[in-house]
Design a protein around this motif. Structure first.
Motif, PDB file in Angstrom:
ATOM      1  N   UNK A 197       0.877  -1.172   0.000  1.00 16.04           N
ATOM      2  CA  UNK A 197       0.000   0.000   0.000  1.00 16.04           C
ATOM      3  C   UNK A 197       0.908   1.215   0.000  1.00 16.04           C
ATOM      4  N   UNK A 198       0.830   1.999  -1.063  1.00 15.15           N
ATOM      5  CA  UNK A 198       1.843   3.031  -1.323  1.00 15.15           C
ATOM      6  C   UNK A 198       1.624   4.330  -0.569  1.00 15.15           C
ATOM      7  N   UNK A 199       0.425   4.585  -0.119  1.00 15.99           N
ATOM      8  CA  UNK A 199       0.113   5.855   0.524  1.00 15.99           C
ATOM      9  C   UNK A 199      -0.566   5.568   1.859  1.00 15.99           C
ATOM     10  N   UNK A 200      -0.230   6.337   2.869  1.00 12.85           N
ATOM     11  CA  UNK A 200      -0.777   6.105   4.215  1.00 12.85           C
ATOM     12  C   UNK A 200      -2.298   6.129   4.225  1.00 12.85           C
ATOM     13  N   UNK A 228      -5.119  -4.445   4.422  1.00 13.37           N
ATOM     14  CA  UNK A 228      -3.909  -3.724   4.805  1.00 13.37           C
ATOM     15  C   UNK A 228      -4.283  -2.248   4.809  1.00 13.37           C
ATOM     16  N   UNK A 229      -4.177  -1.612   5.969  1.00 16.81           N
ATOM     17  CA  UNK A 229      -4.577  -0.212   6.107  1.00 16.81           C
ATOM     18  C   UNK A 229      -3.611   0.504   7.040  1.00 16.81           C
ATOM     19  N   UNK A 230      -2.572   1.158   6.488  1.00 16.80           N
ATOM     20  CA  UNK A 230      -1.618   1.878   7.342  1.00 16.80           C
ATOM     21  C   UNK A 230      -2.279   2.967   8.192  1.00 16.80           C
ATOM     22  N   UNK A 343      -0.658  10.582 -10.417  1.00 19.51           N
ATOM     23  CA  UNK A 343      -0.964   9.499 -11.346  1.00 19.51           C
ATOM     24  C   UNK A 343      -1.524   8.325 -10.549  1.00 19.51           C
ATOM     25  N   UNK A 344      -1.957   7.268 -11.253  1.00 17.72           N
ATOM     26  CA  UNK A 344      -2.588   6.127 -10.594  1.00 17.72           C
ATOM     27  C   UNK A 344      -1.653   5.499  -9.560  1.00 17.72           C
ATOM     28  N   UNK A 345      -2.208   5.121  -8.433  1.00 16.47           N
ATOM     29  CA  UNK A 345      -1.411   4.511  -7.375  1.00 16.47           C
ATOM     30  C   UNK A 345      -0.846   3.156  -7.810  1.00 16.47           C
ATOM     31  N   UNK A 346       0.287   2.787  -7.209  1.00 19.12           N
ATOM     32  CA  UNK A 346       0.826   1.438  -7.394  1.00 19.12           C
ATOM     33  C   UNK A 346       0.495   0.547  -6.201  1.00 19.12           C
ATOM     34  N   UNK A 347      -0.509   0.956  -5.416  1.00 23.50           N
ATOM     35  CA  UNK A 347      -1.034   0.072  -4.367  1.00 23.50           C
ATOM     36  C   UNK A 347      -1.568  -1.197  -5.011  1.00 23.50           C
ATOM     37  N   UNK A 348      -1.164  -2.338  -4.458  1.00 23.23           N
ATOM     38  CA  UNK A 348      -1.543  -3.624  -5.029  1.00 23.23           C
ATOM     39  C   UNK A 348      -2.893  -4.102  -4.489  1.00 23.23           C
TER      40      UNK A 348
END
Length: 419
Positions: A197-200, A228-230, A343-348
């Motif tokens: 998850x790329x962003x908090x 998954x949730x930072x 741009x679009x997130x790279x969160x998987x």
């Protein structure tokens, strides 16, 4: 699509680990020089901050109940063993003075256990269990609340937590769903990964939704799975979670036990706990079983984890439309795409790999079933698939004798086709 190759069921090890550290608040005092007074707005800002911390501590006193025993997990979380009748659910006016109900009759049907052995580690494996008559609750910290946008939004999803159309710009889905009938529950096994998850303020989850009402402000949902949730937990561990709302995520409902609502009866399951081990690419796969169903006798919605562990129930009075039955069931993945970098997130989603990669590579749901009016588990019919951003996250379904109805789903997010 019928799978042409046999799929061998994975070994499934379900592990509930409870994780996120308590930190010690460190205060510092600055000496002001009389000849150099602070800026005019400094006192106001400090007062506002003090008021915020007072409100946070008041909230923590309300949500963190007195413990009869405290357990520290290997992941750093503190687990409080709280007497069952003191849990947050019983703060609700309609539950005050009540005690948890006895377990209901489980739905009948094919449970597809696949001769899977389940073991529990972490605080459970060490023998540190909560006493009978109490339940384990992950302690909420100041740091947990401070990560939220506000105290009022802590523990709550943003609106648009269910796929409504393909126009959502921030919540993206790859889901299978059934509708057009009356549903009294659902069941599936989901393999567990630790997606990046790329962003908090983003998350990645895999869950099932039991839904009723329109997709307006009267939307009712019950949800359970892993996420998954930072922002919520302060780390990147996949965690077992629940959610509910009766007004489309506006004012009602919350994650886990962070408000009065869900009544827990199990002294071994910590909702919000980390799940381990996790599936690995081209290696062993580990999954969890989730079943939600409506008790025919009392009408409450019950949650089962794994093969036979009753976690607890959502009282029927919490809901409007779900007091009767569900009109839709969804299974699948969801991420938040904040586009914080422009741009679009790279969160998987899921494993971070597309559905076409298949077993040991892509994430899956298997043995999809629903509960009918007579409390029977039955196979799905008229299954629909939707990936609202298929170049970023996709889905592909199949059926065979071992897994019944199943699908693979997920993806990496940002790539050459998902700018």
């Amino acid at each position: 699509m019928i799978c042409s190759e046999p799929i061998f069921p994975p070994f499934v090890v379900v592990v509930l680990l409870v994780s996120a550290c308590l930190s010690t608040a460190v205060s510092s005092t600055k000496t002001l020089i009389e000849s150099e007074p602070p800026p005019a707005n400094q006192t106001f800002r400090t007062g506002r901050e003090l008021d915020k911390f007072r409100r946070i501590r008041s909230y923590l006193r309300k949500i963190n109940k007195p413990a009869v025993k405290t357990i520290k997990s290997p992941y750093g979380d503190v687990i409080d063993c709280v007497l069952s009748h003191h849990q947050p659910a019983f703060d609700h006016p309609r539950l005050k003075g009540h005690k948890p109900l006895e377990p209901p009759k489980r739905p009948t049907g094919n449970y597809s256990f696949d001769s899977i052995k389940e073991t529990f580690h972490s605080w459970i494996d060490t023998g540190e269990l909560c006493p009978e008559g109490s339940i384990p609750i992950r302690r909420t910290t100041e740091e947990d609340v401070l990560r939220a946008s506000s105290i009022g939004r802590f523990g709550k999803k943003l609106a648009r937590g269910v796929r409504r159309d393909t126009m959502s710009s921030d919540h993206e889905h790859a889901v299978a769903f059934v509708n057009g009938d009356q549903y009294y529950g659902a069941k599936a096994s989901i393999n567990v990964w630790a997606p990046l998850v790329r962003d908090e303020y983003e998350f990645s989850l895999s869950q099932l939704w039991v839904i009723s009402g329109s997709f307006g402000n009267d939307l009712n949902t019950i949800e359970a799975g892993w996420q998954v949730s930072p922002e919520l937990y302060g780390d990147n561990n996949p965690r077992f979670f629940t959610y509910w709302t009766t007004d489309a995520y506006q004012a009602t409902g919350c994650y886990n036990l962070l408000c009065s609502g869900f009544v827990q009866i199990n002294n071994k399951i910590a909702i919000g706990a980390a799940i381990s081990p996790r599936s690995s690419y081209r290696a062993k796969q580990f999954d969890i079983g989730i079943m939600i169903w409506k008790d025919p006798k009392h009408g409450h919605w019950w949650l089962e984890f794994g093969s036979g562990l009753l976690v607890g129930y959502w009282p029927s009075f919490l809901f409007s439309h779900l007091q009767n039955h569900a009109s839709m069931v969804q299974f699948g993945g969801e991420i938040v795409n904040s586009r914080s970098m422009g741009y679009h997130t790279s969160t998987q989603m899921g494993s971070g790999h597309f559905a076409d990669e298949g077993f040991e590579k892509a994430s899956y749901f298997r043995n999809l079933q629903v509960v009918d009016w007579d409390n029977n588990l039955i196979p799905l019919s008229n299954l629909h698939l939707l990936a609202d951003h298929p170049d970023c996250y996709d889905i592909k379904a199949g059926k065979n004798a071992v897994w019944g109805n199943y699908f693979y789903y997920g993806g990496p997010g940002r790539n050459s086709k998902c700018p």
